[in-house]
Design an enzyme around this catalytic site. Structure first.
Site: not given
Length: 264
Positions: A63, A126, A254
């Site tokens: 992304r 992640k 975030r």
């Protein structure tokens, strides 16, 4: 001598083809990007549903134009990278990436969480990313849904937060087994989304939401507390100015203080 990877292409085709006529499965040893390739094909008029798997990507994309590297470790794929291309006609496209992410975590492990709008997390790191692109040709719109999943530990040099990998929670799954576990449920989830939209998935997503109740800051400097997603998949953030709904795919979220998760 490198042992060829035994991909379950036939088993995946048998599971998916009855509900997706014309579906094919293609595995390539190397390509620049599975998403890029399927977008090239779509613009050339190749619009049949297809699963494209790459054993290695040389120019994988995430992304916001970020790179997604994939390679091998000790002869095994370090990550699983694939793209699913198919024509779609949903009443609304809002929430598609969330529906895809939800299918991924539900297929893999109960400890995995979703970070709005495109990432799969293991605790505060992640583990996988999702990239959705579309090509419009007349009244037809062809969707390319790319997924990259870290399977093994990778070099964390230069990263502020090391990536997570699937082997931490499901060490018995290799790339072919992971692919087989994912694809048929993913196709079913996309087809349900096409007919029903995101609203029926709202509660399921919020149950897996990594950001719910977490103080976050947005890329425009706004800060607040994440409050789950609404029925259209918009991120809800309680700010000093009130509840804001974030819908743009260009917004980076975030957490100020990533949550700590216990093993389930």
């Amino acid at each position: 001598m490198k042992v060829p990877i035994q991909w379950p292409a036939e088993a995946i085709w048998e599971a998916v083809a009855p509900s997706l006529p014309g579906f094919t499965v293609e595995v390539l040893p190397q390509i620049d990007s599975t998403n890029t390739e399927l977008m090239r094909r779509a613009r050339a008029g190749q619009l049949a549903p297809v699963l494209l798997v790459a054993e290695r990507q040389t120019a994988g994309r995430g992304r916001l134009g970020r790179d997604w590297h994939s390679g091998n470790s000790a002869g095994k794929p370090q990550s699983l990278t694939f793209s699913l291309g198919l024509p779609l006609t949903p009443a609304s496209w809002a929430g598609l990436s969330l529906a895809v992410g939800l299918s991924v975590v539900q297929s893999l492990h109960p400890e995995l969480r979703l970070k709005w709008p495109n990432d799969v997390w293991l605790r505060d790191r992640k583990l996988a990313g999702i990239l959705i692109e579309t090509a419009s040709l007349g009244e037809m719109r062809y969707a390319v849904i790319g997924i990259g999943i870290n399977l093994l530990a990778s070099d964390a040099h230069g990263l502020s937060t090391p990536a997570a990998w699937l082997g931490e929670v499901v060490p018995e799954l290799d790339a072919p087994q992971t692919l087989r576990r994912l694809v048929a449920p993913l196709v079913s989830a996309i087809q349900r989304f096409e007919h029903q939209g995101f609203a029926p998935l709202q509660a399921q997503f919020n149950a897996r939401d990594a950001l719910d109740g977490v103080a976050v800051t947005l890329s425009d400097g706004t800060s607040g507390v994440a409050k789950g997603v609404d029925k259209q998949g918009a991120l809800q953030v309680e700010t000093a100015q009130g509840l804001q709904k974030i819908t743009s795919s260009e917004v980076s979220v975030r957490p100020l203080n990533p949550p700590a998760y216990e093993h389930l």
